[in-house]
Design a protein around this motif. Sequence first.
Motif, PDB file in Angstrom:
ATOM      1  N   VAL A  71      55.154  52.371  26.529  1.00  0.00           N
ATOM      2  CA  VAL A  71      54.728  53.761  26.688  1.00  0.00           C
ATOM      3  C   VAL A  71      55.616  54.915  26.012  1.00  0.00           C
ATOM      4  CG1 VAL A  71      54.386  55.726  28.398  1.00  0.00           C
ATOM      5  CG2 VAL A  71      54.055  53.335  29.209  1.00  0.00           C
ATOM      6  N   VAL A  72      54.919  55.632  25.252  1.00  0.00           N
ATOM      7  CA  VAL A  72      55.537  56.628  24.447  1.00  0.00           C
ATOM      8  C   VAL A  72      55.348  57.922  24.997  1.00  0.00           C
ATOM      9  CG1 VAL A  72      55.693  57.699  22.206  1.00  0.00           C
ATOM     10  CG2 VAL A  72      55.626  54.935  22.167  1.00  0.00           C
ATOM     11  N   ALA A  73      55.869  58.801  25.503  1.00  0.00           N
ATOM     12  CA  ALA A  73      55.738  60.235  25.824  1.00  0.00           C
ATOM     13  C   ALA A  73      55.923  61.091  24.698  1.00  0.00           C
ATOM     14  CB  ALA A  73      56.587  60.582  27.139  1.00  0.00           C
ATOM     15  N   CYS A  74      55.226  61.654  24.028  1.00  0.00           N
ATOM     16  CA  CYS A  74      55.388  62.680  22.993  1.00  0.00           C
ATOM     17  C   CYS A  74      54.493  63.891  23.039  1.00  0.00           C
ATOM     18  CB  CYS A  74      55.470  61.935  21.616  1.00  0.00           C
ATOM     19  SG  CYS A  74      53.948  60.995  21.342  1.00  0.00           S
ATOM     20  N   THR A  75      54.400  64.496  24.245  1.00  0.00           N
ATOM     21  CA  THR A  75      53.737  65.741  24.196  1.00  0.00           C
ATOM     22  C   THR A  75      54.564  66.981  24.002  1.00  0.00           C
ATOM     23  OG1 THR A  75      54.127  66.331  26.658  1.00  0.00           O
ATOM     24  CG2 THR A  75      52.370  64.528  26.259  1.00  0.00           C
ATOM     25  N   VAL A  80      55.422  66.792  31.480  1.00  0.00           N
ATOM     26  CA  VAL A  80      54.524  65.651  31.358  1.00  0.00           C
ATOM     27  C   VAL A  80      55.237  64.560  30.830  1.00  0.00           C
ATOM     28  CG1 VAL A  80      52.446  65.036  29.957  1.00  0.00           C
ATOM     29  CG2 VAL A  80      52.557  67.065  30.768  1.00  0.00           C
ATOM     30  N   ASN A  81      55.904  64.655  30.202  1.00  0.00           N
ATOM     31  CA  ASN A  81      56.749  63.798  29.221  1.00  0.00           C
ATOM     32  C   ASN A  81      57.497  62.911  30.424  1.00  0.00           C
ATOM     33  OD1 ASN A  81      55.916  64.165  26.834  1.00  0.00           O
ATOM     34  ND2 ASN A  81      57.599  65.277  26.069  1.00  0.00           N
ATOM     35  N   ASP A  82      58.392  63.839  31.109  1.00  0.00           N
ATOM     36  CA  ASP A  82      59.098  63.146  32.159  1.00  0.00           C
ATOM     37  C   ASP A  82      58.363  62.525  33.108  1.00  0.00           C
ATOM     38  OD1 ASP A  82      61.313  64.543  30.900  1.00  0.00           O
ATOM     39  OD2 ASP A  82      61.499  65.889  32.334  1.00  0.00           O
ATOM     40  N   GLU A  83      56.968  62.884  33.397  1.00  0.00           N
ATOM     41  CA  GLU A  83      56.306  62.124  34.528  1.00  0.00           C
ATOM     42  C   GLU A  83      55.830  60.866  33.863  1.00  0.00           C
ATOM     43  OE1 GLU A  83      54.002  61.518  38.107  1.00  0.00           O
ATOM     44  OE2 GLU A  83      55.909  62.719  37.392  1.00  0.00           O
ATOM     45  N   ASN A  96      59.534  55.129  25.787  1.00  0.00           N
ATOM     46  CA  ASN A  96      60.086  56.104  25.069  1.00  0.00           C
ATOM     47  C   ASN A  96      59.963  57.301  25.253  1.00  0.00           C
ATOM     48  OD1 ASN A  96      59.465  57.079  21.923  1.00  0.00           O
ATOM     49  ND2 ASN A  96      61.468  56.113  21.890  1.00  0.00           N
ATOM     50  N   HIS A  97      60.732  58.180  25.088  1.00  0.00           N
ATOM     51  CA  HIS A  97      60.674  59.709  25.209  1.00  0.00           C
ATOM     52  C   HIS A  97      61.000  60.004  24.040  1.00  0.00           C
ATOM     53  CE1 HIS A  97      61.158  63.661  26.394  1.00  0.00           C
ATOM     54  NE2 HIS A  97      60.927  63.339  28.054  1.00  0.00           N
ATOM     55  N   ALA A  98      59.952  60.393  23.526  1.00  0.00           N
ATOM     56  CA  ALA A  98      60.176  61.044  21.764  1.00  0.00           C
ATOM     57  C   ALA A  98      61.202  62.339  21.975  1.00  0.00           C
ATOM     58  CB  ALA A  98      58.926  61.384  21.327  1.00  0.00           C
ATOM     59  N   GLY A  99      61.274  62.978  23.043  1.00  0.00           N
ATOM     60  CA  GLY A  99      62.023  64.540  22.803  1.00  0.00           C
ATOM     61  C   GLY A  99      63.207  64.348  23.164  1.00  0.00           C
ATOM     62  N   GLN A 100      63.729  63.111  24.246  1.00  0.00           N
ATOM     63  CA  GLN A 100      64.732  62.843  24.970  1.00  0.00           C
ATOM     64  C   GLN A 100      65.099  61.375  25.187  1.00  0.00           C
ATOM     65  OE1 GLN A 100      64.405  65.994  28.190  1.00  0.00           O
ATOM     66  NE2 GLN A 100      66.372  65.818  27.837  1.00  0.00           N
ATOM     67  N   ALA A 101      65.721  60.684  23.900  1.00  0.00           N
ATOM     68  CA  ALA A 101      65.405  59.253  23.856  1.00  0.00           C
ATOM     69  C   ALA A 101      66.178  58.670  24.736  1.00  0.00           C
ATOM     70  CB  ALA A 101      65.771  58.743  22.309  1.00  0.00           C
ATOM     71  N   GLU A 102      67.388  59.470  25.408  1.00  0.00           N
ATOM     72  CA  GLU A 102      68.002  58.874  26.418  1.00  0.00           C
ATOM     73  C   GLU A 102      67.574  58.466  27.660  1.00  0.00           C
ATOM     74  OE1 GLU A 102      68.261  63.311  26.447  1.00  0.00           O
ATOM     75  OE2 GLU A 102      68.382  61.771  24.864  1.00  0.00           O
ATOM     76  N   LEU A 103      66.334  59.296  28.120  1.00  0.00           N
ATOM     77  CA  LEU A 103      65.688  59.176  29.063  1.00  0.00           C
ATOM     78  C   LEU A 103      64.456  57.621  29.206  1.00  0.00           C
ATOM     79  CD1 LEU A 103      64.414  62.793  29.804  1.00  0.00           C
ATOM     80  CD2 LEU A 103      66.512  61.658  30.768  1.00  0.00           C
ATOM     81  N   THR A 125      72.945  57.220  19.147  1.00  0.00           N
ATOM     82  CA  THR A 125      73.226  58.737  19.582  1.00  0.00           C
ATOM     83  C   THR A 125      72.087  59.082  18.915  1.00  0.00           C
ATOM     84  OG1 THR A 125      74.219  59.501  17.445  1.00  0.00           O
ATOM     85  CG2 THR A 125      75.578  58.680  19.208  1.00  0.00           C
ATOM     86  N   GLU A 126      71.761  60.581  19.176  1.00  0.00           N
ATOM     87  CA  GLU A 126      70.469  61.068  18.841  1.00  0.00           C
ATOM     88  C   GLU A 126      70.641  61.847  17.375  1.00  0.00           C
ATOM     89  OE1 GLU A 126      67.723  60.744  20.648  1.00  0.00           O
ATOM     90  OE2 GLU A 126      69.114  59.716  21.625  1.00  0.00           O
TER      91      GLU A 126
END
Length: 183
Positions: A71-75, A80-83, A96-103, A125-126
């Motif tokens: 799953v890739v979250a990139c809205t 929404v991404n967190d959910e 994969n959380h495109a905005g916060q990879a550490e999540l 790291t980011e």
Amino acid sequence: MNLAAMLNLEGETALIVGGGAVALRRAQTLTAAGLRVRVVAPEVLPELAGLDVDVIRRGFESSDVRGVRLVVACTDSKTVNDEVIRLGREAGALVNHAGQAELGNLRFPAVLERGGVTLAISTGTELPMLAQALRERLESVLPAHLPLTAWTNQRQAALSLGGQQREMALGELRAEIRGAVGL
């Protein structure tokens, strides 16, 4: 701590939630790796819709994560991404959380494919700009062609030898490989 690994997910289903530039890059990466990609987003870039992906033009629904391996979250919405990430983890998917990879539990490295060799570079790291710069540097020094089949055959032949002959043959191969890559 991260585990560096190469995964064969060919034929598996990936869900991308989002329809913008990041979704496009992720879809290109995933389809090139042989995954079946489903994109869920109210709006989708034409270039993304033109790929070999299934596009569902609507907002994310919790049932979207059912049966997917990745799953890739990139809205544009952190909520929404967190959910998406939470539900993807609960479903046992790589996320994969495109905005916060550490999540997430999956990061996309900078990749260099050259001469039959694949190198994946992550900074841990980011700092994707650093990973991309390192990829560019390695690209400038890695030969365009490497005789992988010949080296593999040479290694197999060396392994069939006994004792000192084997060590000598492996040492010669190691020296040849090191020379070919400029060491």
